[in-house]
Design a protein around this motif. Structure first.
Motif, PDB file in Angstrom:
ATOM      1  N   GLU A   1      -0.415  26.085   7.868  1.00  0.00           N
ATOM      2  CA  GLU A   1      -0.107  26.078   9.291  1.00  0.00           C
ATOM      3  C   GLU A   1       0.308  27.470   9.689  1.00  0.00           C
ATOM      4  OE1 GLU A   1       2.713  25.669  12.813  1.00  0.00           O
ATOM      5  OE2 GLU A   1       3.023  26.555  10.857  1.00  0.00           O
ATOM      6  N   THR A   2      -0.157  27.926  10.865  1.00  0.00           N
ATOM      7  CA  THR A   2       0.195  29.264  11.326  1.00  0.00           C
ATOM      8  C   THR A   2       0.242  29.321  12.838  1.00  0.00           C
ATOM      9  OG1 THR A   2      -0.434  31.609  11.292  1.00  0.00           O
ATOM     10  CG2 THR A   2      -2.224  30.005  11.310  1.00  0.00           C
ATOM     11  N   GLY A   3       1.078  30.214  13.351  1.00  0.00           N
ATOM     12  CA  GLY A   3       1.088  30.518  14.775  1.00  0.00           C
ATOM     13  C   GLY A   3       0.618  31.924  15.045  1.00  0.00           C
ATOM     14  N   THR A   4       0.078  32.573  14.017  1.00  0.00           N
ATOM     15  CA  THR A   4      -0.339  33.974  14.119  1.00  0.00           C
ATOM     16  C   THR A   4      -1.846  34.067  14.282  1.00  0.00           C
ATOM     17  OG1 THR A   4       1.508  34.606  12.682  1.00  0.00           O
ATOM     18  CG2 THR A   4      -0.280  36.212  12.958  1.00  0.00           C
ATOM     19  N   ASN A   5      -2.298  34.905  15.226  1.00  0.00           N
ATOM     20  CA  ASN A   5      -3.730  35.132  15.376  1.00  0.00           C
ATOM     21  C   ASN A   5      -4.291  35.706  14.082  1.00  0.00           C
ATOM     22  OD1 ASN A   5      -3.449  34.252  17.987  1.00  0.00           O
ATOM     23  ND2 ASN A   5      -3.490  36.284  18.891  1.00  0.00           N
ATOM     24  N   TYR A   6      -5.565  35.413  13.832  1.00  0.00           N
ATOM     25  CA  TYR A   6      -6.151  35.791  12.552  1.00  0.00           C
ATOM     26  C   TYR A   6      -7.526  36.375  12.769  1.00  0.00           C
ATOM     27  CZ  TYR A   6      -7.573  35.543   7.666  1.00  0.00           C
ATOM     28  OH  TYR A   6      -7.997  35.874   6.408  1.00  0.00           O
ATOM     29  N   SER A   7      -7.785  37.523  12.187  1.00  0.00           N
ATOM     30  CA  SER A   7      -9.080  38.187  12.278  1.00  0.00           C
ATOM     31  C   SER A   7      -9.709  38.238  10.895  1.00  0.00           C
ATOM     32  CB  SER A   7      -8.923  39.611  12.828  1.00  0.00           C
ATOM     33  OG  SER A   7     -10.157  40.281  12.849  1.00  0.00           O
ATOM     34  N   GLY A   8     -10.925  37.731  10.797  1.00  0.00           N
ATOM     35  CA  GLY A   8     -11.610  37.782   9.521  1.00  0.00           C
ATOM     36  C   GLY A   8     -12.256  36.482   9.115  1.00  0.00           C
ATOM     37  N   ARG A  51      -1.307  27.992  20.559  1.00  0.00           N
ATOM     38  CA  ARG A  51      -2.380  27.927  19.563  1.00  0.00           C
ATOM     39  C   ARG A  51      -2.749  29.338  19.107  1.00  0.00           C
ATOM     40  NH1 ARG A  51      -6.694  23.775  22.411  1.00  0.00           N
ATOM     41  NH2 ARG A  51      -5.224  22.055  22.811  1.00  0.00           N
ATOM     42  N   PRO A  52      -2.757  29.589  17.823  1.00  0.00           N
ATOM     43  CA  PRO A  52      -3.279  30.877  17.348  1.00  0.00           C
ATOM     44  C   PRO A  52      -4.791  30.941  17.565  1.00  0.00           C
ATOM     45  CG  PRO A  52      -2.883  29.410  15.510  1.00  0.00           C
ATOM     46  CD  PRO A  52      -2.339  28.711  16.725  1.00  0.00           C
ATOM     47  N   VAL A  53      -5.323  32.161  17.597  1.00  0.00           N
ATOM     48  CA  VAL A  53      -6.751  32.393  17.831  1.00  0.00           C
ATOM     49  C   VAL A  53      -7.363  33.019  16.589  1.00  0.00           C
ATOM     50  CG1 VAL A  53      -8.466  33.553  19.269  1.00  0.00           C
ATOM     51  CG2 VAL A  53      -6.352  32.694  20.300  1.00  0.00           C
ATOM     52  N   ILE A  54      -8.456  32.435  16.131  1.00  0.00           N
ATOM     53  CA  ILE A  54      -9.199  32.966  14.993  1.00  0.00           C
ATOM     54  C   ILE A  54     -10.437  33.671  15.510  1.00  0.00           C
ATOM     55  CG2 ILE A  54     -10.491  32.390  12.894  1.00  0.00           C
ATOM     56  CD1 ILE A  54      -8.677  29.925  12.612  1.00  0.00           C
ATOM     57  N   ILE A  55     -10.636  34.909  15.085  1.00  0.00           N
ATOM     58  CA  ILE A  55     -11.842  35.656  15.421  1.00  0.00           C
ATOM     59  C   ILE A  55     -12.453  36.205  14.133  1.00  0.00           C
ATOM     60  CG2 ILE A  55     -10.936  36.299  17.691  1.00  0.00           C
ATOM     61  CD1 ILE A  55     -10.525  39.139  16.588  1.00  0.00           C
ATOM     62  N   ASN A  56     -13.720  36.557  14.216  1.00  0.00           N
ATOM     63  CA  ASN A  56     -14.364  37.187  13.060  1.00  0.00           C
ATOM     64  C   ASN A  56     -15.532  38.034  13.546  1.00  0.00           C
ATOM     65  OD1 ASN A  56     -15.342  38.019  10.638  1.00  0.00           O
ATOM     66  ND2 ASN A  56     -15.721  35.981   9.796  1.00  0.00           N
ATOM     67  N   PRO A  57     -15.372  39.362  13.587  1.00  0.00           N
ATOM     68  CA  PRO A  57     -16.471  40.227  14.030  1.00  0.00           C
ATOM     69  C   PRO A  57     -17.607  40.338  13.021  1.00  0.00           C
ATOM     70  CG  PRO A  57     -14.613  41.552  13.320  1.00  0.00           C
ATOM     71  CD  PRO A  57     -14.147  40.123  13.287  1.00  0.00           C
ATOM     72  N   ALA A  58     -17.468  39.679  11.848  1.00  0.00           N
ATOM     73  CA  ALA A  58     -18.484  39.811  10.801  1.00  0.00           C
ATOM     74  C   ALA A  58     -18.870  38.460  10.211  1.00  0.00           C
ATOM     75  CB  ALA A  58     -17.978  40.738   9.699  1.00  0.00           C
ATOM     76  N   GLY A  59     -18.882  37.397  11.028  1.00  0.00           N
ATOM     77  CA  GLY A  59     -19.283  36.104  10.489  1.00  0.00           C
ATOM     78  C   GLY A  59     -18.723  34.942  11.265  1.00  0.00           C
ATOM     79  N   ASP A  60     -18.564  33.795  10.570  1.00  0.00           N
ATOM     80  CA  ASP A  60     -18.041  32.577  11.185  1.00  0.00           C
ATOM     81  C   ASP A  60     -16.534  32.675  11.394  1.00  0.00           C
ATOM     82  OD1 ASP A  60     -20.553  31.267  11.104  1.00  0.00           O
ATOM     83  OD2 ASP A  60     -20.201  30.620   9.033  1.00  0.00           O
ATOM     84  N   GLY A  61     -16.054  31.965  12.418  1.00  0.00           N
ATOM     85  CA  GLY A  61     -14.616  31.845  12.583  1.00  0.00           C
ATOM     86  C   GLY A  61     -14.032  30.912  11.537  1.00  0.00           C
ATOM     87  N   ILE A  62     -14.544  29.683  11.472  1.00  0.00           N
ATOM     88  CA  ILE A  62     -14.161  28.718  10.437  1.00  0.00           C
ATOM     89  C   ILE A  62     -15.431  28.235   9.759  1.00  0.00           C
ATOM     90  CG2 ILE A  62     -13.128  26.477   9.940  1.00  0.00           C
ATOM     91  CD1 ILE A  62     -11.361  26.840  12.390  1.00  0.00           C
ATOM     92  N   GLN A  63     -15.499  28.397   8.454  1.00  0.00           N
ATOM     93  CA  GLN A  63     -16.604  27.833   7.675  1.00  0.00           C
ATOM     94  C   GLN A  63     -16.096  26.555   7.011  1.00  0.00           C
ATOM     95  OE1 GLN A  63     -18.398  29.419   3.810  1.00  0.00           O
ATOM     96  NE2 GLN A  63     -19.885  30.107   5.340  1.00  0.00           N
ATOM     97  N   LEU A  64     -16.713  25.455   7.379  1.00  0.00           N
ATOM     98  CA  LEU A  64     -16.263  24.145   6.932  1.00  0.00           C
ATOM     99  C   LEU A  64     -16.760  23.822   5.536  1.00  0.00           C
ATOM    100  CD1 LEU A  64     -17.115  22.299  10.255  1.00  0.00           C
ATOM    101  CD2 LEU A  64     -14.811  22.932   9.489  1.00  0.00           C
ATOM    102  N   ALA A  65     -16.026  22.940   4.865  1.00  0.00           N
ATOM    103  CA  ALA A  65     -16.472  22.335   3.614  1.00  0.00           C
ATOM    104  C   ALA A  65     -16.596  20.832   3.873  1.00  0.00           C
ATOM    105  CB  ALA A  65     -15.493  22.657   2.488  1.00  0.00           C
TER     106      ALA A  65
END
Length: 298
Positions: A1-8, A51-65
């Protein structure tokens, strides 16, 4: 769980849960976990926050399993899909998630049982806004805005899930289809639907056996070099309840509107219908094997 934005971007493992601080339902994370914390455990982070925000300038934001649960976060700009599969999903649960990205929106192209409820979904690039294939269950989103996908804006292939979208607009400047429902059996509902294409059809349903409904007529269709509506089945009848403001085509090579093996409530175009056909085209409007309904085309 996180409240911090995440890049990658984040790649989930099988049966993993990803909760953001925007998860609601309890004072802190311990109140929403699927197990009871041991006595005297450390206090877990609070939820019911931003809500934290997930970004990814080099791919998917969330890759599911397989077997994932995602809740309480948002997806921002990603170069690929905001949420993407990596094989079959098993049972996927998503809620309290918005998507606003310069890439693609959501893709589940390898099957899975969906329990997906998104807020607004906005894409301004990528491959598709929404791509569902061989999926079951339910997929729901709020207002949907899809601009300039490189392929089909909304694609549903061999899927049995229900698809329920709010006010939806698809705009394509390149070649391709706005919305395609192919060999699927799930019921599809839009609050409203507006599609603009510059080199392809707006709404196609090929062997789609589920119902197709549009709640209100505020959306319009405009297709260049393709059909505005092309719904066909070999046997049986697809139940439709379609409502539009205006319908326009330009340089359409075959049919402006084709309804073959449909029934239900029918089709209503509240405003003007202007079908511009290419030289040698077959029919502006073709209706065959229509079992029921009222068809008001002005």
């Amino acid at each position: 769980e996180t409240g911090t934005n995440y890049s990658g971007g984040i790649a989930l493992q099988n049966n993993e849960r990803l909760f953001g601080e925007g998860h609601t339902g309890a004072a802190n994370l311990s109140g929403v976990l699927p197990f009871t914390m041991a006595p005297n455990s450390n206090t877990l982070p609070n939820i019911n926050g931003l809500r934290p925000v997930i970004i990814n300038p080099a791919g998917d934001g969330i890759q599911l399993a397989s077997g994932n649960n995602v809740r309480g976060l948002n997806l921002g700009n990603c170069s690929d899909f905001a949420i993407d599969d990596n094989g079959t999903l098993g049972t996927l649960t998503i809620s309290e998630v918005n998507i606003n990205t310069t890439g693609g929106g959501f893709r589940a192209a390898n099957g899975g049982a969906l329990a997906v409820t998104l807020g607004p979904l906005t894409t301004t690039g990528g491959t598709n806004g929404i791509h569902l294939a061989s999926t079951s269950g339910s997929f729901t989103a709020g207002a949907v805005s899809i601009t300039n996908p490189s392929s089909t804006g909304i694609m549903m292939q061999s899927a049995s899930n229900t698809l329920t979208l709010g006010a939806t607009t698809v705009s394509k400047s390149g070649a391709g289809t706005g919305v395609s429902l192919a060999s699927s059996s799930g019921n599809v509902t839009f609050t409203s639907l507006g599609i603009t294409t510059s080199n392809g059809s707006a709404l196609i349903g090929t062997e789609h056996t589920g119902s197709i409904s549009i709640t209100n007529n505020t959306g319009s269709l405009s297709a260049t070099a393709g059909a505005a509506i092309d719904l066909t089945r070999t046997t049986g009848n697809t139940t439709i309840d379609l409502k539009f403001n205006t319908v326009t085509t330009g340089n359409t090579p075959a049919y402006g509107i084709r309804l073959d093996n449909v029934g239900g409530t029918g089709l209503t175009i509240n405003g003007a219908t202007n079908l511009g056909m290419a030289v040698g085209s077959t029919n502006g409007i073709l209706m065959e094997n229509v079992s029921a309904g009222t068809y008001n085309i002005s």
